[in-house]
Design an enzyme around this catalytic site. Structure first.
Site, short mmCIF file in Angstrom:
data_model
loop_
_atom_site.label_atom_id
_atom_site.label_comp_id
_atom_site.label_asym_id
_atom_site.label_seq_id
_atom_site.Cartn_x
_atom_site.Cartn_y
_atom_site.Cartn_z
N TRP A 1 0.85 -1.19 0.00
CA TRP A 1 0.00 0.00 0.00
C TRP A 1 0.88 1.25 0.00
O TRP A 1 1.87 1.31 0.75
CB TRP A 1 -0.88 -0.02 1.25
N HIS B 1 -2.37 -11.91 3.17
CA HIS B 1 -2.31 -11.60 4.59
C HIS B 1 -3.71 -11.54 5.18
O HIS B 1 -4.70 -11.46 4.46
CB HIS B 1 -1.59 -10.26 4.81
N HIS C 1 -6.74 -3.77 13.71
CA HIS C 1 -6.36 -2.95 12.56
C HIS C 1 -7.44 -1.92 12.24
O HIS C 1 -7.13 -0.84 11.75
CB HIS C 1 -6.11 -3.86 11.35
N HIS D 1 -14.81 -3.28 6.31
CA HIS D 1 -14.12 -3.71 7.53
C HIS D 1 -15.04 -3.60 8.74
O HIS D 1 -15.08 -4.49 9.60
CB HIS D 1 -12.88 -2.84 7.77
#
Length: 213
Positions: free
Chosen positions: A23, A57, A63, A164
């Protein structure tokens, strides 16, 4: 490749090297050689510096949620078991919607989505991601893990982390950065165990699929 008698194994992890993109702004992979047999040392020894969100991953809940668990505290159950691959034709830079696939055809507890919208060795911002509605619908079918062949379950410029957040609300696990281009659509056994890194927000995994026994 064929492993044992009539068992196919597909490695769905991109090769980790300095050529693997991360990223923008994150820590790229590098390897420092401390000792080297080729230089006359008695063994080869090296260390690495890298983002934990590297290649294939999994994100830990901490996170994207202040009260989320670190990766060392996460159950391994979601990362080991039967999974199903679903291919979608969602436009680049868009979220996968419920109109892009038939959620009633989801049969397994783990679902991996092939979007063909990202090259792990040549970064592009316009990859696909999940809509919150898709996450909710999958949670209603008792899905424990969602995976995608892009760097994130959310779009590149999404600061709210809509997918998320919905994943966290439904206590689901995430697998990002996998490579599904060579894997036929079907049902497989997923093996993608994270490292037990205390307080970490993610872990690289060696993700593989094998045909069910």
């Amino acid at each position: 490749r064929i492993f044992g008698k009539d068992i196919m194994i597909y490695d769905i992890s991109p090769e980790i090297s300095p050529n693997l993109d991360v990223w923008p702004g994150d820590t790229p992979f590098s390897r420092t050689i401390l000792l080297d047999l080729n230089e006359g040392d008695n063994l080869t020894l090296s260390g690495i510096t890298t983002s934990l969100h590297l290649g294939a991953h999994t994100d830990a809940p901490n996170h994207y949620a202040k009260t989320g668990a670190d990766i060392a505290s996460c159950s391994l159950d979601p990362y080991l078991g039967l999974c199903q691959i679903i291919e979608v034709s969602t436009a680049r830079g868009k979220r996968i919607s419920l109109s892009d696939f038939n959620v009633n055809e989801v049969r397994e507890e783990r679902v991996l989505f092939r979007t063909n919208s990202f090259d792990p060795f040549c970064w592009n911002n316009d990859f696909c991601a999940f809509s919150p509605d898709v996450i909710t619908a999958l949670a209603d079918r008792n899905i424990c893990l969602v995976g995608i062949d892009t760097p994130s379950v959310d779009l590149f410029d999404d600061k709210q982390l809509l997918a998320h957040t919905e994943i966290y609300a439904n206590k689901m696990s995430i697998l990002e950065g996998i490579v599904l281009t060579e894997v036929p659509i079907g049902v497989y056994e997923l093996i993608a165990l994270p490292l037990k890194i205390k307080d970490a927000d993610a872990s690289p995994v060696r993700a593989i699929l094998r045909t069910p026994l």
